[in-house]
Design a protein around this motif. Structure first.
Motif, PDB file in Angstrom:
ATOM      1  N   UNK A  97      -4.533  12.379  -1.522  1.00  0.00           N
ATOM      2  CA  UNK A  97      -3.861  11.087  -1.617  1.00  0.00           C
ATOM      3  C   UNK A  97      -3.628  10.488  -0.240  1.00  0.00           C
ATOM      4  N   UNK A  98      -3.991   9.230  -0.066  1.00  0.00           N
ATOM      5  CA  UNK A  98      -3.666   8.520   1.160  1.00  0.00           C
ATOM      6  C   UNK A  98      -2.169   8.192   1.182  1.00  0.00           C
ATOM      7  N   UNK A  99      -1.607   7.894   2.348  1.00  0.00           N
ATOM      8  CA  UNK A  99      -0.180   7.558   2.404  1.00  0.00           C
ATOM      9  C   UNK A  99       0.183   6.433   1.444  1.00  0.00           C
ATOM     10  N   UNK A 100       1.391   6.513   0.895  1.00  0.00           N
ATOM     11  CA  UNK A 100       1.824   5.497  -0.063  1.00  0.00           C
ATOM     12  C   UNK A 100       1.769   4.098   0.536  1.00  0.00           C
ATOM     13  N   UNK A 101       2.040   3.991   1.842  1.00  0.00           N
ATOM     14  CA  UNK A 101       2.032   2.678   2.479  1.00  0.00           C
ATOM     15  C   UNK A 101       0.756   2.454   3.276  1.00  0.00           C
ATOM     16  N   UNK A 106       3.864  -5.770   3.649  1.00  0.00           N
ATOM     17  CA  UNK A 106       3.417  -7.053   4.188  1.00  0.00           C
ATOM     18  C   UNK A 106       1.914  -7.253   4.023  1.00  0.00           C
ATOM     19  N   UNK A 107       1.275  -6.377   3.241  1.00  0.00           N
ATOM     20  CA  UNK A 107      -0.143  -6.464   2.908  1.00  0.00           C
ATOM     21  C   UNK A 107      -1.033  -6.308   4.140  1.00  0.00           C
ATOM     22  N   UNK A 108      -0.657  -5.369   5.005  1.00  0.00           N
ATOM     23  CA  UNK A 108      -1.463  -5.009   6.164  1.00  0.00           C
ATOM     24  C   UNK A 108      -1.788  -3.519   6.091  1.00  0.00           C
ATOM     25  N   UNK A 109      -2.951  -3.142   6.617  1.00  0.00           N
ATOM     26  CA  UNK A 109      -3.295  -1.723   6.655  1.00  0.00           C
ATOM     27  C   UNK A 109      -2.430  -1.043   7.712  1.00  0.00           C
ATOM     28  N   UNK A 130     -10.668  10.446  -1.835  1.00  0.00           N
ATOM     29  CA  UNK A 130      -9.251  10.169  -1.616  1.00  0.00           C
ATOM     30  C   UNK A 130      -8.714   9.299  -2.744  1.00  0.00           C
ATOM     31  N   UNK A 131      -7.386   9.272  -2.831  1.00  0.00           N
ATOM     32  CA  UNK A 131      -6.696   8.443  -3.826  1.00  0.00           C
ATOM     33  C   UNK A 131      -5.923   7.369  -3.093  1.00  0.00           C
ATOM     34  N   UNK A 132      -6.018   6.134  -3.574  1.00  0.00           N
ATOM     35  CA  UNK A 132      -5.384   4.983  -2.928  1.00  0.00           C
ATOM     36  C   UNK A 132      -4.412   4.297  -3.883  1.00  0.00           C
ATOM     37  N   UNK A 133      -3.115   4.228  -3.524  1.00  0.00           N
ATOM     38  CA  UNK A 133      -2.173   3.452  -4.344  1.00  0.00           C
ATOM     39  C   UNK A 133      -2.366   1.954  -4.101  1.00  0.00           C
ATOM     40  N   UNK A 134      -2.476   1.197  -5.180  1.00  0.00           N
ATOM     41  CA  UNK A 134      -2.534  -0.267  -5.094  1.00  0.00           C
ATOM     42  C   UNK A 134      -1.290  -0.805  -5.810  1.00  0.00           C
ATOM     43  N   UNK A 135      -0.455  -1.511  -5.051  1.00  0.00           N
ATOM     44  CA  UNK A 135       0.867  -1.910  -5.539  1.00  0.00           C
ATOM     45  C   UNK A 135       0.855  -3.312  -6.125  1.00  0.00           C
ATOM     46  N   UNK A 172       2.539  -0.229 -11.079  1.00  0.00           N
ATOM     47  CA  UNK A 172       3.354  -1.324 -11.591  1.00  0.00           C
ATOM     48  C   UNK A 172       4.839  -0.997 -11.467  1.00  0.00           C
ATOM     49  N   UNK A 173       5.175  -0.206 -10.456  1.00  0.00           N
ATOM     50  CA  UNK A 173       6.562   0.155 -10.194  1.00  0.00           C
ATOM     51  C   UNK A 173       6.875  -0.084  -8.720  1.00  0.00           C
ATOM     52  N   UNK A 174       8.119   0.094  -8.354  1.00  0.00           N
ATOM     53  CA  UNK A 174       8.537  -0.039  -6.964  1.00  0.00           C
ATOM     54  C   UNK A 174       8.622   1.342  -6.325  1.00  0.00           C
ATOM     55  N   UNK A 175       8.674   1.360  -4.999  1.00  0.00           N
ATOM     56  CA  UNK A 175       8.791   2.622  -4.268  1.00  0.00           C
ATOM     57  C   UNK A 175       9.843   2.499  -3.185  1.00  0.00           C
ATOM     58  N   UNK A 176      10.913   3.241  -3.334  1.00  0.00           N
ATOM     59  CA  UNK A 176      11.954   3.242  -2.306  1.00  0.00           C
ATOM     60  C   UNK A 176      11.448   3.893  -1.026  1.00  0.00           C
ATOM     61  N   UNK A 177      10.595   4.903  -1.169  1.00  0.00           N
ATOM     62  CA  UNK A 177      10.109   5.655  -0.011  1.00  0.00           C
ATOM     63  C   UNK A 177       9.375   4.773   0.982  1.00  0.00           C
ATOM     64  N   UNK A 178       8.520   3.887   0.474  1.00  0.00           N
ATOM     65  CA  UNK A 178       7.778   3.016   1.397  1.00  0.00           C
ATOM     66  C   UNK A 178       8.250   1.563   1.313  1.00  0.00           C
TER      67      UNK A 178
END
Length: 517
Positions: A97-101, A106-109, A130-135, A172-178
């Motif tokens: 898994x790639x980092x959550x953020x 702000x939609x930047x890598x 790898x796995x990529x989260x798309x928020x 389709x959820x929020x993440x407090x961590x990132x």
């Protein structure tokens, strides 16, 4: 292929050379390393050197890889043989898994050069992809139907150029961590109608995801959440169509908080809290459904609210009341009524979202999956209160996961299961936890219904014996594991203590068969 790693954490990607050499070259004081490609028998490093990548982010961390230990880990002459009977490990593909953020709020890598260097290291090591989260809160942040995929496309192109596969998680959820929230336009709607979020008995809301009760209610500017999720998936499919079936080989659809099929029953728990979570049925829409269900069943008084005798989160759930081991309300006709309804709402939601994903991507040449949590606290009890509040009616003499496996089977989706690194003896005794037996229960239901399992770890596994436990699990023919995603690249991933056993684990998953001595 050459990478120059500069102490300022800027990584310059050089040309590919015919020798297939992966090297970290001296630049502004950085040390030299040479790593043969993954077709060779060993990895070679200059003695007593260390790779340092300064990797800072909202969840800041520093990456360091010890050269000597990493060489030992992936050297085929030194790595240990797994001591088990001969067993074919057929088709188990390893992802990281790639980092959550990876793409920030702000939609930047985030840390693009460091991520590029990490991808190259994983490729050489032999990781499949790898796995990529798309928020949702990043790609459709400002307005309904206004999608911004540019940064995500750039990451996909990075993965494609290296010949890695990519699993995408649609979140389709929020993440407090990132610090990624739901879309701004959804939050504005929530200010006027807070009942679109889950609420517990005291009225405390969880704003990390939408209530399952509004799935088919037009609460989002005239559209239902299911319609909005479908539009999001359709636009993702159209935008990323050149990569589907080639680079992108799997899409995981978010099913609830943290992407998992469950209620956010534990969102108010902290490390010192030994409670079992709380029922999340007190928003206006859930209460309306409960009232209708109770009237239909001829018990209107049972539809006025959830159980009144559940303990607070600072008390043991077994002390008295609803979850008590003997004489608890969960074993009464009312308890069965409520728990059957509560779990049915979860299953209906899961079925709707899995069906949406399966129909959207049916002709895209990719696999579709969803994640089911491992709620293992209090599993060694008759009432299993943590599972009940999370939505799984899995109490004594009742299988709460058969229905879950059925909806995955009906929609031809694989099930992502975390916790394959967890060991019973490492769990706190006072919460009667048993991740191993719960994992066996869930995979047994998957086996009955022919559901393929995609495994994950729950904790960094280098120091806790987690890698050995994962190996035991994936070697068990009964689990039907086809892929494993190691979560996740972050603070300690490239540390000497972690990366060395991880490299051994990569070697293990790449073997077509494991032979005992």
């Amino acid at each position: 292929m050459e990478i120059s790693v500069i102490r300022s954490s800027q990584v310059n990607l050089g040309r590919s050379c015919d020798a297939g050499l992966f090297s970290f070259s001296k630049n502004l004081g950085a040390e030299i390393y040479n790593l043969k490609n993954n077709k060779s028998k060993a990895c070679c490093f200059v003695q007593n050197q260390s790779l340092k990548l300064q990797w800072k982010s909202a969840v800041g961390f520093t990456l360091r890889a010890s050269t000597a230990q990493t060489a030992d880990a992936v050297n085929s002459e030194r790595a240990p043989i797994i001591s088990r009977t001969k067993h074919v490990v057929d088709g188990i593909k390893l992802f990281v898994g790639l980092p959550l953020d990876t793409v920030s709020k702000s939609n930047k890598i985030s840390r693009a050069r460091a991520i590029a260097a990490g991808l190259k290291a994983l490729k050489v090591l032999g990781v499949m992809g790898v796995e990529l989260p798309i928020w949702w809160g990043v790609a459709e942040k400002e307005a309904m139907g206004k999608y911004e995929w540019t940064s995500y496309l750039a990451v996909v192109e990075m993965v494609q150029k290296l010949g890695l596969e990519l699993h995408v998680s649609l979140c389709f959820h929020a993440s407090e961590e990132c610090r990624i929230r739901l879309p701004e336009w959804v939050s504005r709607i929530g200010e006027g109608d807070p009942d679109i979020y889950f609420a517990d008995r005291s009225g405390q809301q969880c704003r990390d995801c939408l209530s399952f009760a509004v799935d088919d209610v037009p609460v989002l500017d005239g559209k239902t959440p299911v319609q909005v999720y479908r539009d999001f998936c359709d636009d993702f499919k159209a935008t990323f169509s050149p990569f589907l079936g080639s680079t992108i080989t799997r899409v995981s659809i978010g099913l609830g908080p943290d992407g998992e099929l469950r209620y956010p029953s534990h969102h108010r728990l902290d490390k010192s809290n030994r409670g079992a979570g709380e029922f999340q049925c007190y928003d206006r829409y859930m209460l309306k459904n409960l009232k209708q269900h109770a009237e239909t069943n001829g018990s209107p008084l049972w539809g006025l609210g959830g159980p009144h005798d559940t303990p607070s989160n600072d008390r043991s759930p077994l002390s008295d009341g609803f979850f008590a081991e003997n004489g608890g309300s969960w074993e009464t006709p009312y308890g069965d009524f409520f728990l059957s309804w509560y779990s049915s709402q979860l299953l209906s939601h899961g079925d709707r979202i899995l069906s949406l994903a399966a129909s959207t991507f049916k002709d895209a040449g990719i696999a579709v999956s969803g994640k089911v949590p491992l709620i293992h606290s209090w599993h060694r009890t008759r009432s299993r209160p943590a599972e009940l509040t999370a939505g799984f009616y899995n109490a004594a003499n009742r299988d709460g996961y058969d229905g879950v496996a059925r909806i995955f089977s009906r929609n031809a989706c694989s099930m992502i299961l975390p916790g394959m690194d967890l060991i019973d003896e490492h769990q706190p005794a006072e919460i009667r936890s048993s991740p191993q037996s719960l994992l066996e229960e869930i995979t047994s239901s998957c086996r009955v219904h022919g559901v393929t399992v995609s495994g994950q770890n729950s904790l960094p596994s280098g120091l806790s014996g987690g890698f050995d436990q994962i190996k035991k699990t994936v070697l068990d023919a009964n689990t039907l594991v086809d892929t494993f995603t190691y979560q996740r690249m972050g603070a300690s991933f490239f540390s000497p203590e972690h990366f060395s056993p991880f490299a051994q684990f990569v070697r293990f998953t790449s073997r077509s068969e494991v032979q005992t001595t």
